[in-house]
Design a protein around this motif. Sequence first.
Motif, PDB file in Angstrom:
ATOM      1  N   LYS A 220       5.205  89.314  56.949  1.00  0.00           N
ATOM      2  CA  LYS A 220       5.144  88.295  55.908  1.00  0.00           C
ATOM      3  C   LYS A 220       5.189  88.982  54.540  1.00  0.00           C
ATOM      4  O   LYS A 220       4.447  89.928  54.285  1.00  0.00           O
ATOM      5  N   ASN A 221       6.027  88.494  53.692  1.00  0.00           N
ATOM      6  CA  ASN A 221       6.195  89.052  52.361  1.00  0.00           C
ATOM      7  C   ASN A 221       5.159  88.429  51.416  1.00  0.00           C
ATOM      8  O   ASN A 221       5.120  87.213  51.258  1.00  0.00           O
ATOM      9  N   PRO A 222       4.309  89.244  50.768  1.00  0.00           N
ATOM     10  CA  PRO A 222       3.282  88.680  49.883  1.00  0.00           C
ATOM     11  C   PRO A 222       3.866  87.964  48.665  1.00  0.00           C
ATOM     12  O   PRO A 222       3.180  87.152  48.042  1.00  0.00           O
ATOM     13  N   ASP A 223       5.126  88.237  48.347  1.00  0.00           N
ATOM     14  CA  ASP A 223       5.771  87.538  47.230  1.00  0.00           C
ATOM     15  C   ASP A 223       6.164  86.110  47.616  1.00  0.00           C
ATOM     16  O   ASP A 223       6.500  85.307  46.756  1.00  0.00           O
ATOM     17  N   GLU A 224       6.118  85.816  48.903  1.00  0.00           N
ATOM     18  CA  GLU A 224       6.488  84.481  49.388  1.00  0.00           C
ATOM     19  C   GLU A 224       5.214  83.673  49.621  1.00  0.00           C
ATOM     20  O   GLU A 224       4.728  83.525  50.724  1.00  0.00           O
TER      21      GLU A 224
ATOM     22  N   SER B   8       4.640  80.395  48.574  1.00  0.00           N
ATOM     23  CA  SER B   8       4.778  78.938  48.620  1.00  0.00           C
ATOM     24  C   SER B   8       5.929  78.568  49.552  1.00  0.00           C
ATOM     25  O   SER B   8       6.694  79.432  49.988  1.00  0.00           O
ATOM     26  N   LEU B   9       6.051  77.282  49.839  1.00  0.00           N
ATOM     27  CA  LEU B   9       7.183  76.834  50.664  1.00  0.00           C
ATOM     28  C   LEU B   9       8.507  77.213  50.023  1.00  0.00           C
ATOM     29  O   LEU B   9       9.430  77.669  50.690  1.00  0.00           O
ATOM     30  N   ALA B  10       8.589  77.045  48.723  1.00  0.00           N
ATOM     31  CA  ALA B  10       9.835  77.345  48.008  1.00  0.00           C
ATOM     32  C   ALA B  10      10.179  78.831  48.085  1.00  0.00           C
ATOM     33  O   ALA B  10      11.321  79.194  48.375  1.00  0.00           O
ATOM     34  N   THR B  11       9.191  79.711  47.846  1.00  0.00           N
ATOM     35  CA  THR B  11       9.494  81.148  47.876  1.00  0.00           C
ATOM     36  C   THR B  11       9.765  81.622  49.302  1.00  0.00           C
ATOM     37  O   THR B  11      10.567  82.528  49.507  1.00  0.00           O
ATOM     38  N   ARG B  12       9.124  80.996  50.285  1.00  0.00           N
ATOM     39  CA  ARG B  12       9.425  81.349  51.678  1.00  0.00           C
ATOM     40  C   ARG B  12      10.844  80.921  52.042  1.00  0.00           C
ATOM     41  O   ARG B  12      11.565  81.649  52.721  1.00  0.00           O
TER      42      ARG B  12
ATOM     43  N   GLU C 132       2.804  63.938  45.135  1.00  0.00           N
ATOM     44  CA  GLU C 132       2.572  65.255  45.738  1.00  0.00           C
ATOM     45  C   GLU C 132       3.814  65.727  46.488  1.00  0.00           C
ATOM     46  O   GLU C 132       4.256  66.867  46.340  1.00  0.00           O
ATOM     47  N   TYR C 133       4.389  64.828  47.304  1.00  0.00           N
ATOM     48  CA  TYR C 133       5.608  65.178  48.046  1.00  0.00           C
ATOM     49  C   TYR C 133       6.755  65.485  47.104  1.00  0.00           C
ATOM     50  O   TYR C 133       7.510  66.427  47.307  1.00  0.00           O
ATOM     51  N   ARG C 134       6.887  64.672  46.074  1.00  0.00           N
ATOM     52  CA  ARG C 134       7.974  64.865  45.111  1.00  0.00           C
ATOM     53  C   ARG C 134       7.876  66.251  44.474  1.00  0.00           C
ATOM     54  O   ARG C 134       8.872  66.961  44.348  1.00  0.00           O
ATOM     55  N   SER C 135       6.676  66.655  44.115  1.00  0.00           N
ATOM     56  CA  SER C 135       6.466  67.963  43.503  1.00  0.00           C
ATOM     57  C   SER C 135       6.806  69.091  44.476  1.00  0.00           C
ATOM     58  O   SER C 135       7.488  70.055  44.114  1.00  0.00           O
ATOM     59  N   THR C 136       6.342  68.968  45.715  1.00  0.00           N
ATOM     60  CA  THR C 136       6.616  69.994  46.733  1.00  0.00           C
ATOM     61  C   THR C 136       8.107  70.075  47.030  1.00  0.00           C
ATOM     62  O   THR C 136       8.679  71.171  47.090  1.00  0.00           O
ATOM     63  N   LEU C 137       8.738  68.915  47.214  1.00  0.00           N
ATOM     64  CA  LEU C 137      10.162  68.893  47.546  1.00  0.00           C
ATOM     65  C   LEU C 137      11.021  69.388  46.386  1.00  0.00           C
ATOM     66  O   LEU C 137      12.030  70.056  46.602  1.00  0.00           O
TER      67      LEU C 137
ATOM     68  N   ALA D 158      14.908  75.859  45.361  1.00  0.00           N
ATOM     69  CA  ALA D 158      15.295  77.154  45.935  1.00  0.00           C
ATOM     70  C   ALA D 158      16.798  77.204  46.195  1.00  0.00           C
ATOM     71  O   ALA D 158      17.407  78.275  46.135  1.00  0.00           O
ATOM     72  N   LEU D 159      17.399  76.068  46.481  1.00  0.00           N
ATOM     73  CA  LEU D 159      18.843  76.040  46.706  1.00  0.00           C
ATOM     74  C   LEU D 159      19.590  76.494  45.459  1.00  0.00           C
ATOM     75  O   LEU D 159      20.586  77.211  45.551  1.00  0.00           O
ATOM     76  N   LYS D 160      19.100  76.091  44.306  1.00  0.00           N
ATOM     77  CA  LYS D 160      19.740  76.487  43.045  1.00  0.00           C
ATOM     78  C   LYS D 160      19.547  77.981  42.793  1.00  0.00           C
ATOM     79  O   LYS D 160      20.489  78.696  42.474  1.00  0.00           O
ATOM     80  N   SER D 161      18.322  78.460  42.973  1.00  0.00           N
ATOM     81  CA  SER D 161      18.055  79.864  42.672  1.00  0.00           C
ATOM     82  C   SER D 161      18.695  80.815  43.681  1.00  0.00           C
ATOM     83  O   SER D 161      18.903  81.987  43.376  1.00  0.00           O
ATOM     84  N   MET D 162      19.007  80.331  44.869  1.00  0.00           N
ATOM     85  CA  MET D 162      19.603  81.172  45.910  1.00  0.00           C
ATOM     86  C   MET D 162      21.097  80.900  46.093  1.00  0.00           C
ATOM     87  O   MET D 162      21.698  81.313  47.078  1.00  0.00           O
ATOM     88  N   ASP D 163      21.691  80.238  45.143  1.00  0.00           N
ATOM     89  CA  ASP D 163      23.089  79.832  45.219  1.00  0.00           C
ATOM     90  C   ASP D 163      24.021  80.973  45.626  1.00  0.00           C
ATOM     91  O   ASP D 163      24.949  80.798  46.412  1.00  0.00           O
ATOM     92  N   ARG D 164      23.773  82.167  45.158  1.00  0.00           N
ATOM     93  CA  ARG D 164      24.648  83.313  45.469  1.00  0.00           C
ATOM     94  C   ARG D 164      24.607  83.692  46.949  1.00  0.00           C
ATOM     95  O   ARG D 164      25.486  84.405  47.426  1.00  0.00           O
TER      96      ARG D 164
END
Length: 166
Positions: free
Chosen positions: A1-5, A7-11, A50-55, A61-67
């Motif tokens: 497990k990567n400690p930088d991950e 949250s759900l988004a970073t994972r 709460e769901y809206r914020s999490t989602l 993450a899709l935007k930040s991982m586009d490459r």
Amino acid sequence: KNPDEYSLATRFEGVIRRAAEKTGRNTVILVDEYDKPMLQAIDNEELQDEYRSTLKAFYGALKSMDRYIRFALLTGVTKFGKVSVFSDLNNLRDISMLKAYERICGITEEELHSVFKDGIKDLGTANDMTEEETKAKLKELYDGYHFNEDCVDIYNLSGLMITLDS
């Protein structure tokens, strides 16, 4: 497990990146029923927020991982895509009603009758029905997706289990 991950988004970002790095190819992502959490909390505004914020963070993450992403397909039954859950994404394309994609999210009647021919016969036999009665019942229960005018009948068999034995 990567400690930088942390949250759900970073994972999610980590999974996308590692998949691309391990295979040497950009990832393909399928998110089925992207709107399910929002629909389950439709009468609970606090849970909706709460769901809206999490989602929002998760799909951001899709935007930040586009490459690292070749293609992403998100399916759902609502147009939550037009609200804040996807506000960070500016490259979404709604293909729901485009004729070129009418067959992508289900099984056509032709495919059902050809690929699952033996399964349909077995299903009918198990339920004391003829093949034609079984086809009619399948049509009644699972046909109904029409993404544009004059499109082929699309079956969603998510509640049906027919196996292909080899």
